[in-house]
Design a protein around this motif. Structure first.
Motif, PDB file in Angstrom:
ATOM      1  N   SER A 102     -19.410  25.169  -3.009  1.00 55.09           N
ATOM      2  CA  SER A 102     -18.002  25.502  -3.234  1.00 55.09           C
ATOM      3  C   SER A 102     -17.525  26.667  -2.392  1.00 55.09           C
TER       4      SER A 102
ATOM      5  N   SER B 144     -16.595  29.968 -12.076  1.00 49.94           N
ATOM      6  CA  SER B 144     -16.810  28.525 -11.924  1.00 49.94           C
ATOM      7  C   SER B 144     -18.161  28.223 -11.289  1.00 49.94           C
TER       8      SER B 144
ATOM      9  N   ARG C  63     -20.163  22.572 -10.068  1.00 53.06           N
ATOM     10  CA  ARG C  63     -20.423  21.204 -10.504  1.00 53.06           C
ATOM     11  C   ARG C  63     -19.465  20.239  -9.814  1.00 53.06           C
ATOM     12  N   SER C  64     -19.996  19.087  -9.400  1.00 54.68           N
ATOM     13  CA  SER C  64     -19.151  18.042  -8.825  1.00 54.68           C
ATOM     14  C   SER C  64     -18.313  17.435  -9.933  1.00 54.68           C
ATOM     15  N   ALA C  65     -17.080  17.118  -9.575  1.00 52.32           N
ATOM     16  CA  ALA C  65     -16.232  16.393 -10.504  1.00 52.32           C
ATOM     17  C   ALA C  65     -16.507  14.902 -10.385  1.00 52.32           C
TER      18      ALA C  65
ATOM     19  N   ARG D  50     -18.114  18.864  -0.605  1.00 53.93           N
ATOM     20  CA  ARG D  50     -17.206  18.039  -1.400  1.00 53.93           C
ATOM     21  C   ARG D  50     -17.894  17.590  -2.685  1.00 53.93           C
ATOM     22  N   PRO D  51     -17.131  17.452  -3.756  1.00 54.23           N
ATOM     23  CA  PRO D  51     -17.714  16.826  -4.947  1.00 54.23           C
ATOM     24  C   PRO D  51     -18.326  15.483  -4.583  1.00 54.23           C
ATOM     25  N   GLY D  52     -19.467  15.194  -5.163  1.00 52.91           N
ATOM     26  CA  GLY D  52     -20.191  13.977  -4.823  1.00 52.91           C
ATOM     27  C   GLY D  52     -21.343  14.235  -3.871  1.00 52.91           C
TER      28      GLY D  52
ATOM     29  N   GLU E  27     -24.949  17.804 -11.127  1.00 57.47           N
ATOM     30  CA  GLU E  27     -24.244  17.365  -9.923  1.00 57.47           C
ATOM     31  C   GLU E  27     -23.527  18.573  -9.316  1.00 57.47           C
ATOM     32  N   LEU E  28     -24.008  19.021  -8.165  1.00 52.89           N
ATOM     33  CA  LEU E  28     -23.503  20.234  -7.541  1.00 52.89           C
ATOM     34  C   LEU E  28     -22.981  19.957  -6.135  1.00 52.89           C
ATOM     35  N   PHE E  29     -22.062  20.816  -5.695  1.00 53.11           N
ATOM     36  CA  PHE E  29     -21.649  20.826  -4.290  1.00 53.11           C
ATOM     37  C   PHE E  29     -21.442  22.277  -3.877  1.00 53.11           C
TER      38      PHE E  29
END
Length: 393
Positions: free
Chosen positions: A323, A173, A350-352, A307-309, A319-321
């Motif tokens: 993990s 992932s 990748r951020s959701a 966190r996503p976002g 868009e990354l966070f």
């Protein structure tokens, strides 16, 4: 005297690492452990260089710099640590990415090597992404298994084989994997005589006493001091730019948070022993720890970035966070010197969503104690460890 060009960055980094490093070592509890605060700082510093907005503000509080300033700080502090190469200190950082990385981000980190994750969707990457890669680029593979093997090979090379794999397994992932490696092999300026090593009693954290192999030597009294309730002994290493190694012994009710932080405390609170010399008894020992740091990040002040976002738009348009963050570290103390290595891993997905005259003191490390390895200035903690159990031969 003109200050060293990295003095400001080193000072801010050291202040940040000592501040949250004290909170981090407390989270290990009273068990045996070793960690690399500077390695974690360097890893977080690289991702902070690509953070923007509130994410950047959060990481600025932790790292001491954000954005372009973080990139500059990481570069200069890494080079300062690397100045100890003649004394056996090595540092390296590499990034493998499955998403395009912004050119400005790469250029701001000239000492970081960039490559493409094995198994990345090459057809989805623009031509510009390939210009960013170097000797870390690989042929397309089947995914996580290939990435794990390739990066583990880099880890072994960067640590001289002392650490053989990433602290966290890859599951496919990951869109970006950052790895920092710290390694050192330094000799004492004066070795412990091997013929004086013999079994001596050590009382562990459970109150059980057993014989352990213990080294002995007499050192100058100026090498020892007290900070609060903690006794600290510094043993110099040979070579220009050599690290400083300090051993810290507290009372029986003291934990690693109190003891280890006393070893890197500034000189203002030190009380000299005043003795002419110290007869030192120190166990020969090794420590090895693999830590999932992700769960500790909120206690260090990192919440938004995981966190996503999260906003890492300075790193990539994707868009990354963060993990996952992990670290594997080892430390070995013997008659000839010290060996240590650490690998810090940051993965992104990748951020959701968005004296008493003439006196000789005796200091016996015969109960749980701490050990800290600092850079040559004595300001930046490279490694920190706690020995609770009785070392074995």
């Amino acid at each position: 005297m003109t200050p060293h060009p990295t003095d400001d960055h080193l000072g801010r980094a050291a202040d940040a690492v000592r501040e949250w490093g004290g909170r981090w070592v407390e989270r290990f509890g009273a068990r045996d452990f070793v960690c690399a605060p500077a390695g974690l700082w360097l890893g977080l510093g690289v991702v902070a260089a690509g953070a923007r907005g509130r994410t950047a503000a959060e990481l600025r509080e932790v790292v001491g710099a954000g954005g372009e300033a973080a990139a500059e700080a990481v570069t200069e502090v890494g080079r300062r640590i690397g100045e100890g190469a003649a004394a056996g200190v090595a540092v390296a950082t590499a990034v493998w990415s499955g998403v395009p990385v912004r050119g400005a981000f790469r250029r701001g980190l000239p000492d970081v090597r960039f490559g493409v994750l094995p198994g990345a969707a090459y057809f989805a990457l623009p031509d510009a992404a390939f210009g960013a890669t170097d000797d870390l680029s690989f042929e397309p593979g089947s995914g996580a298994a290939d990435a794990q093997g390739e990066i583990d090979t880099w880890v072994r090379g960067a640590t001289g084989g002392r650490i053989t794999r990433l602290p966290l397994e890859l599951d496919g992932s990951e869109q970006l994997v950052l790895v920092n490696a710290l390694a050192l092999k330094a000799s004492w300026a004066s070795a412990f005589p091997r013929h004086l090593t013999r079994d001596a009693p050590f009382t562990d954290g459970d109150g059980v006493t057993r014989p352990v192999p213990t080294m002995h030597r007499r050192v100058p009294g100026a090498w020892a001091w007290r900070t609060g309730r903690v006794t600290v002994v510094e043993l110099p290493c040979a070579g220009e730019g050599a690290p400083r190694v300090r051993f810290a012994l507290g009372p029986r009710d003291a934990g690693p948070g109190e003891v280890i932080t006393a070893a890197w405390a500034g000189g203002g609170g030190r009380a000299p022993f005043g003795a002419r010399a110290v007869d030192l008894a120190l166990p020969r020992f090794s420590l090895r720890t693999r830590t999932d740091v992700t769960r500790d990040l909120p206690a260090l002040g990192v919440t938004r970035a995981v966190r996503p976002g999260a906003d890492f738009s300075g790193l990539s348009a994707a868009e990354l966070f963060v993990s996952g963050v992990g670290q594997g570290a080892l430390l070995e103390i013997a008659e000839e010197g010290v060996e240590a290595a650490a690998v810090t891993q940051v993965t992104m997905a990748r951020s959701a969503a968005p004296p008493r005259p003439g006196a000789v003191e005796r200091i016996a490390f015969d109960r749980p104690f701490g050990v800290v390895v600092l850079d040559a200035t004595g300001r930046l903690p490279l490694f920190a460890g706690w020995r609770r159990t009785a070392p074995v031969a």
